[in-house]
Design an enzyme around this catalytic site. Structure first.
Site, PDB file in Angstrom:
ATOM      1  N   THR A 257       1.037  -1.288   0.085  1.00  0.00           N
ATOM      2  CA  THR A 257      -0.087   0.289  -0.326  1.00  0.00           C
ATOM      3  C   THR A 257       0.825   1.388  -0.083  1.00  0.00           C
ATOM      4  OG1 THR A 257      -1.382   1.811   1.262  1.00  0.00           O
ATOM      5  CG2 THR A 257      -0.130  -0.492   2.181  1.00  0.00           C
TER       6      THR A 257
ATOM      7  N   TYR B  89      -2.072  -0.346  11.531  1.00  0.00           N
ATOM      8  CA  TYR B  89      -1.828  -1.340   9.803  1.00  0.00           C
ATOM      9  C   TYR B  89      -0.519  -0.766   8.080  1.00  0.00           C
ATOM     10  CZ  TYR B  89      -3.084  -1.137   4.632  1.00  0.00           C
ATOM     11  OH  TYR B  89      -3.187  -2.090   3.307  1.00  0.00           O
TER      12      TYR B  89
ATOM     13  N   LYS C  12       1.923  -3.258   7.288  1.00  0.00           N
ATOM     14  CA  LYS C  12       2.977  -3.417   5.825  1.00  0.00           C
ATOM     15  C   LYS C  12       4.380  -2.950   5.936  1.00  0.00           C
ATOM     16  CE  LYS C  12       0.126  -4.643   2.802  1.00  0.00           C
ATOM     17  NZ  LYS C  12      -0.728  -6.126   2.584  1.00  0.00           N
TER      18      LYS C  12
HETATM   19  P1  NAD Z   1      -9.229  -7.544   2.055  1.00  0.00           P
HETATM   20  O1  NAD Z   1      -9.308  -7.661   3.994  1.00  0.00           O
HETATM   21  O2  NAD Z   1     -10.437  -7.400   1.343  1.00  0.00           O
HETATM   22  O3  NAD Z   1      -9.258  -8.947   1.816  1.00  0.00           O
HETATM   23  C1  NAD Z   1      -8.033  -9.366   3.075  1.00  0.00           C
HETATM   24  C2  NAD Z   1      -7.819 -11.110   2.178  1.00  0.00           C
HETATM   25  O4  NAD Z   1      -6.932 -11.969   3.036  1.00  0.00           O
HETATM   26  C3  NAD Z   1      -9.136 -11.999   2.935  1.00  0.00           C
HETATM   27  O5  NAD Z   1     -10.305 -12.693   1.846  1.00  0.00           O
HETATM   28  C4  NAD Z   1      -9.399 -12.146   4.349  1.00  0.00           C
HETATM   29  O6  NAD Z   1      -9.928 -13.605   4.232  1.00  0.00           O
HETATM   30  C5  NAD Z   1      -7.654 -12.750   3.458  1.00  0.00           C
HETATM   31  N1  NAD Z   1      -7.008 -12.979   4.994  1.00  0.00           N
HETATM   32  C6  NAD Z   1      -6.401 -12.358   5.874  1.00  0.00           C
HETATM   33  N2  NAD Z   1      -5.960 -13.001   7.303  1.00  0.00           N
HETATM   34  C7  NAD Z   1      -4.974 -13.972   6.329  1.00  0.00           C
HETATM   35  C8  NAD Z   1      -4.420 -15.404   7.232  1.00  0.00           C
HETATM   36  N3  NAD Z   1      -4.554 -15.121   8.411  1.00  0.00           N
HETATM   37  N4  NAD Z   1      -4.392 -16.193   6.729  1.00  0.00           N
HETATM   38  C9  NAD Z   1      -5.037 -16.010   5.695  1.00  0.00           C
HETATM   39  N5  NAD Z   1      -5.537 -15.510   4.379  1.00  0.00           N
HETATM   40  C10 NAD Z   1      -6.211 -14.148   5.398  1.00  0.00           C
HETATM   41  O7  NAD Z   1      -8.383  -6.755   1.613  1.00  0.00           O
HETATM   42  P2  NAD Z   1      -8.391  -6.255   0.134  1.00  0.00           P
HETATM   43  O8  NAD Z   1      -8.820  -4.409   0.275  1.00  0.00           O
HETATM   44  O9  NAD Z   1      -8.664  -6.738  -0.666  1.00  0.00           O
HETATM   45  O10 NAD Z   1      -5.977  -5.708  -0.124  1.00  0.00           O
HETATM   46  C11 NAD Z   1      -5.767  -7.055  -0.380  1.00  0.00           C
HETATM   47  C12 NAD Z   1      -4.353  -6.207  -0.363  1.00  0.00           C
HETATM   48  O11 NAD Z   1      -4.069  -4.956  -1.266  1.00  0.00           O
HETATM   49  C13 NAD Z   1      -3.355  -6.627   1.051  1.00  0.00           C
HETATM   50  O12 NAD Z   1      -2.458  -7.202   1.192  1.00  0.00           O
HETATM   51  C14 NAD Z   1      -3.644  -4.954   1.023  1.00  0.00           C
HETATM   52  O13 NAD Z   1      -2.416  -4.315   2.487  1.00  0.00           O
HETATM   53  C15 NAD Z   1      -3.213  -4.348  -0.184  1.00  0.00           C
HETATM   54  N6  NAD Z   1      -3.918  -3.147  -0.912  1.00  0.00           N
HETATM   55  C16 NAD Z   1      -5.126  -2.769  -0.496  1.00  0.00           C
HETATM   56  C17 NAD Z   1      -5.593  -1.251  -0.472  1.00  0.00           C
HETATM   57  C18 NAD Z   1      -7.102  -1.297  -0.234  1.00  0.00           C
HETATM   58  O14 NAD Z   1      -7.526   0.147  -0.888  1.00  0.00           O
HETATM   59  N7  NAD Z   1      -7.654  -2.235  -0.721  1.00  0.00           N
HETATM   60  C19 NAD Z   1      -4.190  -0.799  -0.930  1.00  0.00           C
HETATM   61  C20 NAD Z   1      -3.484  -0.718  -1.363  1.00  0.00           C
HETATM   62  C21 NAD Z   1      -3.050  -2.157  -0.826  1.00  0.00           C
END
Ligand code: NAD
Ligand code: TYD
Length: 357
Positions: free
Chosen positions: A136, A161, A165
């Site tokens: 992120t 958070y 990360k």
């Molecule tokens: P999300 O919270 O919607 O999904 C996370 C997924 O990870 C879920 O399916 C959950 O069940 C799974 N998960 C959580 N803990 C787990 C564990 N211990 N073992 C296995 N699975 C597990 O998140 P998102 O928004 O889809 O983000 C996905 C990735 O992208 C993350 O790494 C986040 O840091 C990164 N990211 C998100 C954004 C955003 O705006 N949402 C922006 C940049 C980067």
């Protein structure tokens, strides 16, 4: 049964918001890969997100937790994953303020478990292997009124958070330096679009507008985020996975900065039209509430490296993306009902009961 001649690609967190779009893109586009989606199905993971591709013969679901080192080691030894696209994480800043340790466990220890398991099978020959870590822009901290995050911006995370990360990014780079593990990292700005859990700003406010509930804007609402449609993020991940330089970082952003209060205004106007409500009706729901502690003022991404180097561009304007997102939440009211029952009610009460100012 998986086809043993095909490349085995592990996507972690594929049942979540961004992960489900990545899984769908890869399953549909690359029949020559076996795509394994490993997910613990926490509150944020939902297999309903992948109903349309679950029957494909190049798709496999593995239920499991990345913090469980023995399970992860066993799966890697059995399936011999050629590449990992790592998205599994605890992802919501507000939850990290309530429970930082859960974020350290999943985001840091979980990432280390994956790195160890990948290293254990390929350390003698890294040829053709890749660990792609999805991160992120929040690792860079907060910007003032001007400037952009580049790939060279020093890390300066402010929330539990973003600290977790940032730490996981450092571990990925450290495994690259120390063990020769081939990796790429991308740091993306705020995503929005279909399948996002309604704890994040846009889906939360769509749901609240539908139900005529207050729209809790933190502080004065003058916080800026750079918004990207989730399918454009999935496209960027595909490009970096296939064409990105090894051991490099790419920033991904929408060239699309919005102050929260302006974004909420636009959302309210689009929702009024969609719901056939009078102009201005949804805006009356805006309620300024106590600010988030450590709230980062502004995020803005300089995405010129992925734009110039890999030819990537966002495909939709914010107005188009938002309209598509609203459409999706209307068409999928059952999905919204399922994820906002039970546990969600408890979360919502705890998070928002004390915050009105
Ligand atoms: P999300 O919270 O919607 O999904 C996370 C997924 O990870 C879920 O399916 C959950 O069940 C799974 N998960 C959580 N803990 C787990 C564990 N211990 N073992 C296995 N699975 C597990 O998140 P998102 O928004 O889809 O983000 C996905 C990735 O992208 C993350 O790494 C986040 O840091 C990164 N990211 C998100 C954004 C955003 O705006 N949402 C922006 C940049 C980067
Ligand atoms: P969010 O969607 O939680 O993403 P992030 O914190 O990762 O940027 O929040 C986006 C912005 O919206 C952020 O400045 C916090 C603000 N916000 C509110 O004002 N009210 C809310 O209820 C939520 C969830 C977020």
């Amino acid at each position: 049964m998986a086809d043993y001649k095909k490349k085995n690609i592990l996507v972690t967190g594929g049942a979540g918001f961004i992960g489900s779009h990545v899984v769908r893109t890869f399953v549909r586009r690359y029949p020559d890969y076996n795509i394994y989606n490993l997910d613990a199905l926490t509150y944020a993971g939902n297999l309903e997100n992948l109903k349309d591709i679950e029957g494909r013969d190049n798709y496999f679901f593995l239920k499991g937790d990345i913090t469980d080192a023995a399970f992860i080691e066993k799966e890697f030894a059995e399936k011999q994953f050629d590449a990992v696209i790592h998205l599994a994480a605890e992802s919501h800043v507000d939850r990290s303020i309530t429970d930082p340790l859960a974020f350290a466990k999943t985001n840091i220890l979980g990432t280390i478990n994956l790195l160890n398991a990948f290293k254990a099978i390929w350390m003698d020959n890294w040829d053709g292997k890749l660990f792609y870590h999805v991160s992120t822009d929040e690792v860079y901290g907060s910007l003032g009124a001007t400037g952009y995050f580049t790939e060279e911006t020093p890390y300066d995370p402010n929330s539990p958070y973003s600290a977790s990360k940032a730490s996981s990014d450092h571990f990925v780079r450290a495994y690259g330096e120390t063990y020769g593990l081939p990796y790429t990292i991308s740091n993306c700005s705020n995503n929005y679009g279909p399948n996002q859990f309604p704890e994040k700003l846009i889906p939360l406010f769509i749901n609240n507008i539908i139900n005529k509930n207050p729209l809790p804007v933190y502080g004065d609402g003058n916080y800026t985020r750079d918004w990207l449609y989730v399918e454009d993020h999935a496209e960027a991940i595909d490009l970096i996975f296939h064409k990105g330089q090894k051991n490099e970082t790419y920033n991904i952003g929408g060239f699309n900065e919005w102050k929260n209060i302006d974004l909420v205004g636009l959302l309210c106007r689009q929702m009024d039209i969609k719901l056939g409500r009078q102009e201005g009706e949804s805006e009356k729901l805006i309620t300024f509430v106590r600010d988030r502690p450590g709230h980062d003022l502004r995020y803005a991404i300089d995405a010129s490296k992925i734009h110039d180097g890999l030819g990537w561009n966002p495909s939709v304007t914010f107005e188009e993306g938002l309209a598509k997102t609203i459409e999706w939440y209307f068409d999928n009211s059952e999905w919204l009902q399922h994820v906002t029952s039970g546990e969600y009610q408890k979360y919502y009460k705890t998070q928002y009961s004390q915050t009105r100012i």
